[in-house]
Design a protein around this motif. Sequence first.
Motif, PDB file in Angstrom:
ATOM      1  N   PHE A  62      22.130 -40.466 -20.439  1.00  0.00           N
ATOM      2  CA  PHE A  62      22.771 -39.150 -21.556  1.00  0.00           C
ATOM      3  C   PHE A  62      23.168 -37.795 -20.974  1.00  0.00           C
ATOM      4  O   PHE A  62      24.373 -37.394 -21.675  1.00  0.00           O
ATOM      5  CB  PHE A  62      21.659 -38.559 -21.952  1.00  0.00           C
ATOM      6  CG  PHE A  62      21.219 -37.831 -22.986  1.00  0.00           C
ATOM      7  CD1 PHE A  62      20.963 -38.459 -23.990  1.00  0.00           C
ATOM      8  CD2 PHE A  62      21.019 -36.251 -22.832  1.00  0.00           C
ATOM      9  CE1 PHE A  62      21.534 -37.666 -25.776  1.00  0.00           C
ATOM     10  CE2 PHE A  62      21.274 -36.053 -24.100  1.00  0.00           C
ATOM     11  CZ  PHE A  62      21.361 -36.106 -25.491  1.00  0.00           C
ATOM     12  N   PHE A  63      22.752 -37.579 -19.762  1.00  0.00           N
ATOM     13  CA  PHE A  63      23.313 -35.927 -19.096  1.00  0.00           C
ATOM     14  C   PHE A  63      24.889 -36.385 -18.742  1.00  0.00           C
ATOM     15  O   PHE A  63      25.203 -35.905 -18.841  1.00  0.00           O
ATOM     16  CB  PHE A  63      22.602 -35.443 -17.870  1.00  0.00           C
ATOM     17  CG  PHE A  63      22.894 -34.773 -17.174  1.00  0.00           C
ATOM     18  CD1 PHE A  63      23.177 -33.506 -17.796  1.00  0.00           C
ATOM     19  CD2 PHE A  63      23.911 -34.544 -16.131  1.00  0.00           C
ATOM     20  CE1 PHE A  63      24.150 -32.731 -17.196  1.00  0.00           C
ATOM     21  CE2 PHE A  63      24.881 -33.964 -15.626  1.00  0.00           C
ATOM     22  CZ  PHE A  63      24.684 -32.713 -15.785  1.00  0.00           C
ATOM     23  N   TYR A  66      26.654 -36.545 -22.019  1.00  0.00           N
ATOM     24  CA  TYR A  66      26.964 -35.035 -22.305  1.00  0.00           C
ATOM     25  C   TYR A  66      27.741 -34.378 -21.605  1.00  0.00           C
ATOM     26  O   TYR A  66      28.915 -33.793 -22.176  1.00  0.00           O
ATOM     27  CB  TYR A  66      25.586 -34.749 -22.344  1.00  0.00           C
ATOM     28  CG  TYR A  66      25.385 -33.107 -22.511  1.00  0.00           C
ATOM     29  CD1 TYR A  66      25.036 -33.090 -23.419  1.00  0.00           C
ATOM     30  CD2 TYR A  66      25.473 -31.831 -21.834  1.00  0.00           C
ATOM     31  CE1 TYR A  66      25.051 -31.701 -24.504  1.00  0.00           C
ATOM     32  CE2 TYR A  66      24.876 -30.339 -21.854  1.00  0.00           C
ATOM     33  CZ  TYR A  66      24.843 -30.707 -23.337  1.00  0.00           C
ATOM     34  OH  TYR A  66      24.567 -29.465 -23.997  1.00  0.00           O
ATOM     35  N   ASP A  67      27.751 -34.024 -20.246  1.00  0.00           N
ATOM     36  CA  ASP A  67      28.867 -33.667 -19.345  1.00  0.00           C
ATOM     37  C   ASP A  67      30.414 -33.754 -19.898  1.00  0.00           C
ATOM     38  O   ASP A  67      30.926 -33.062 -19.622  1.00  0.00           O
ATOM     39  CB  ASP A  67      28.215 -32.872 -18.187  1.00  0.00           C
ATOM     40  CG  ASP A  67      28.866 -33.233 -16.839  1.00  0.00           C
ATOM     41  OD1 ASP A  67      28.552 -31.207 -17.275  1.00  0.00           O
ATOM     42  OD2 ASP A  67      30.205 -32.463 -16.736  1.00  0.00           O
ATOM     43  N   SER A  69      31.340 -34.905 -22.214  1.00  0.00           N
ATOM     44  CA  SER A  69      32.042 -34.525 -23.386  1.00  0.00           C
ATOM     45  C   SER A  69      31.773 -33.160 -22.966  1.00  0.00           C
ATOM     46  O   SER A  69      32.806 -32.223 -23.957  1.00  0.00           O
ATOM     47  CB  SER A  69      31.421 -34.732 -24.853  1.00  0.00           C
ATOM     48  OG  SER A  69      31.583 -36.217 -24.728  1.00  0.00           O
ATOM     49  N   ASP A  70      31.285 -32.106 -22.718  1.00  0.00           N
ATOM     50  CA  ASP A  70      30.872 -30.417 -23.056  1.00  0.00           C
ATOM     51  C   ASP A  70      31.801 -30.385 -22.562  1.00  0.00           C
ATOM     52  O   ASP A  70      32.232 -28.563 -22.674  1.00  0.00           O
ATOM     53  CB  ASP A  70      29.519 -29.952 -22.498  1.00  0.00           C
ATOM     54  CG  ASP A  70      29.344 -30.536 -20.659  1.00  0.00           C
ATOM     55  OD1 ASP A  70      30.169 -30.435 -20.192  1.00  0.00           O
ATOM     56  OD2 ASP A  70      28.062 -30.113 -20.344  1.00  0.00           O
ATOM     57  N   SER A 132      25.644 -28.825 -13.357  1.00  0.00           N
ATOM     58  CA  SER A 132      25.458 -27.893 -14.867  1.00  0.00           C
ATOM     59  C   SER A 132      24.907 -26.448 -14.760  1.00  0.00           C
ATOM     60  O   SER A 132      25.963 -25.434 -15.791  1.00  0.00           O
ATOM     61  CB  SER A 132      25.124 -28.858 -15.482  1.00  0.00           C
ATOM     62  OG  SER A 132      25.194 -28.595 -17.121  1.00  0.00           O
ATOM     63  N   GLY A 189      24.775 -38.998 -25.451  1.00  0.00           N
ATOM     64  CA  GLY A 189      24.719 -37.591 -25.129  1.00  0.00           C
ATOM     65  C   GLY A 189      26.113 -37.453 -25.843  1.00  0.00           C
ATOM     66  O   GLY A 189      26.418 -36.414 -26.492  1.00  0.00           O
ATOM     67  N   GLN A 190      26.911 -38.567 -25.363  1.00  0.00           N
ATOM     68  CA  GLN A 190      28.370 -38.157 -25.721  1.00  0.00           C
ATOM     69  C   GLN A 190      28.575 -37.893 -27.500  1.00  0.00           C
ATOM     70  O   GLN A 190      28.646 -37.227 -27.987  1.00  0.00           O
ATOM     71  CB  GLN A 190      28.938 -39.216 -25.344  1.00  0.00           C
ATOM     72  CG  GLN A 190      30.611 -39.049 -25.649  1.00  0.00           C
ATOM     73  CD  GLN A 190      31.451 -40.126 -24.467  1.00  0.00           C
ATOM     74  OE1 GLN A 190      31.365 -40.684 -24.071  1.00  0.00           O
ATOM     75  NE2 GLN A 190      32.862 -39.669 -23.871  1.00  0.00           N
ATOM     76  N   THR A 193      26.823 -33.914 -28.142  1.00  0.00           N
ATOM     77  CA  THR A 193      27.462 -32.818 -28.591  1.00  0.00           C
ATOM     78  C   THR A 193      28.509 -32.282 -28.732  1.00  0.00           C
ATOM     79  O   THR A 193      28.136 -31.092 -28.445  1.00  0.00           O
ATOM     80  CB  THR A 193      28.120 -33.395 -26.647  1.00  0.00           C
ATOM     81  OG1 THR A 193      27.080 -34.294 -25.462  1.00  0.00           O
ATOM     82  CG2 THR A 193      28.126 -32.104 -25.483  1.00  0.00           C
ATOM     83  N   LEU A 212      25.604 -24.415 -23.733  1.00  0.00           N
ATOM     84  CA  LEU A 212      26.189 -25.296 -23.467  1.00  0.00           C
ATOM     85  C   LEU A 212      25.719 -25.947 -22.185  1.00  0.00           C
ATOM     86  O   LEU A 212      25.039 -27.578 -21.953  1.00  0.00           O
ATOM     87  CB  LEU A 212      27.785 -26.075 -24.015  1.00  0.00           C
ATOM     88  CG  LEU A 212      27.811 -27.328 -24.295  1.00  0.00           C
ATOM     89  CD1 LEU A 212      27.554 -27.610 -25.872  1.00  0.00           C
ATOM     90  CD2 LEU A 212      29.477 -27.575 -24.573  1.00  0.00           C
ATOM     91  N   GLY A 216      22.838 -29.028 -20.348  1.00  0.00           N
ATOM     92  CA  GLY A 216      22.925 -30.301 -19.828  1.00  0.00           C
ATOM     93  C   GLY A 216      22.321 -30.504 -18.088  1.00  0.00           C
ATOM     94  O   GLY A 216      21.741 -31.103 -17.992  1.00  0.00           O
TER      95      GLY A 216
END
Length: 479
Positions: A62-63, A66-67, A69-70, A132, A189-190, A193, A212, A216
Amino acid sequence: MIINVSHIKLVKYLSFQYNIFVMDSDVNAQSTRVKEILARVNRIPTWSLPASFLAIIGIGYFFTFYDISDIGLAMPAIDHQFNLSNSLSLFLALSIGLIGYAIGSFVVGAAADTFGRFRSMILTMGLTAIGSFGDALSINVPMLVIFRFITGLGLGADLNLVSSYISEFAPPKIRGKITVYTFIIGILGQAVTPFVALALITGPTGPGWRYLFIIGGIIAVIALIMRFELPESPRWLALRKGDLDHAEKVLKMMEESATKKIGKLPEPKIEDVVIEKPRFPMLYLFRKPYSYRLGILVAMWFFWYIGNYGFLGDAASIVSSNLSTSVSSSIMYIAVGAIGYPIGAAIMVFVADRFERKYVILMNTIIWMIGMLLFSTATRSGLFAGSFLASLALGMYLQVAYTFTAESYPTRARSTGFALTDGIGHIGGAVGALILPVVVATYSFSTGFVFIAITGLIAGLIAIAGPTASGRSLEEVSA
């Protein structure tokens, strides 16, 4: 009694021969025991660890997504606040993470084949947490570059390790499905985000992008703590480390768990596996068939990542600057389309093991191409539909392709093979993130996204040259 030199030589010769016999006997016994352990792992037809372990691995995923995309969603605000007006600054801020990704994937991936999957997975999540939080605290471009690099080190290695780790525990006939289960948690996560970014980044001057990254970092710390529950891979313990007692201890726990779920287990079937003395993992990759597979898979990921990172890293900024829309509106197109990520992953639960994986990969790249062609029209409906299909294709492609990559290499060099493949492949991601804005600026918005539509399809066509993998044991695939 007279003992001459010839008698002494005879005794020494017989002694030497006896020692070799004992050594060969020990080696044969060890080899047989390793084969029995592998047969016992392969006979388990269900996921044999607690279901919570899939969730633990999924949170790390998930992380990761998430990262991925962020940074692209934060770039418009970072661009404004750090005055990233030239291509060099943009490259440093955006592509340096991919460089770290490639280096981390290889270095930590190679270490995982030598020191174990478990220890390396702890290290990677620690690096991503540090990176992060550092991203969030950055006050200038050099500081952001340093922490994006650290984040990249952890991310690149973690994607590699998770795929290798899951593949070594999952049963052959449902290996694709099991890996997709963890991926579904990760791909959320993606999917979420862009909505988190939409809520936090209300304009180009605020601190929302920092929040954001803080979120993360918190997710990474939670994943790090939970990972201490995970066991080491019995395959790695047996084939690479030679710690058969530890391998059997983990295996016994797996068999007990599986027996509680399905009752009596099938009898193990011993395969004719070549047992070699462990050596530097890289050496395995430059002999047949692995050298051929390395070339195929590197090319596949290189072309895929051109469009993948071009779209994820640049699409929001390109839409905002070229179509005269606000930052929030450009993020909205990506956010609504991101609903396709979990849908695509869910589809793969039913498809990943039913059809040969390399053909599933080709199908996914065709969907990607259609999505990018729609996105290239630059119409409101085209942007929404194209973003959705691109996200759907990403959700379908990634874990199936990760599994395909991991199972193509032998256990002694699986993590190194994946690392080298994905690491070099990510050069394509750096190229895509840098070149897409140039193509758009030089030619047109449409030309840029048609370009990454084509590179995605090329990746699928290359995959067809890879090995047959679905439903086969790792030892069969990597033979």
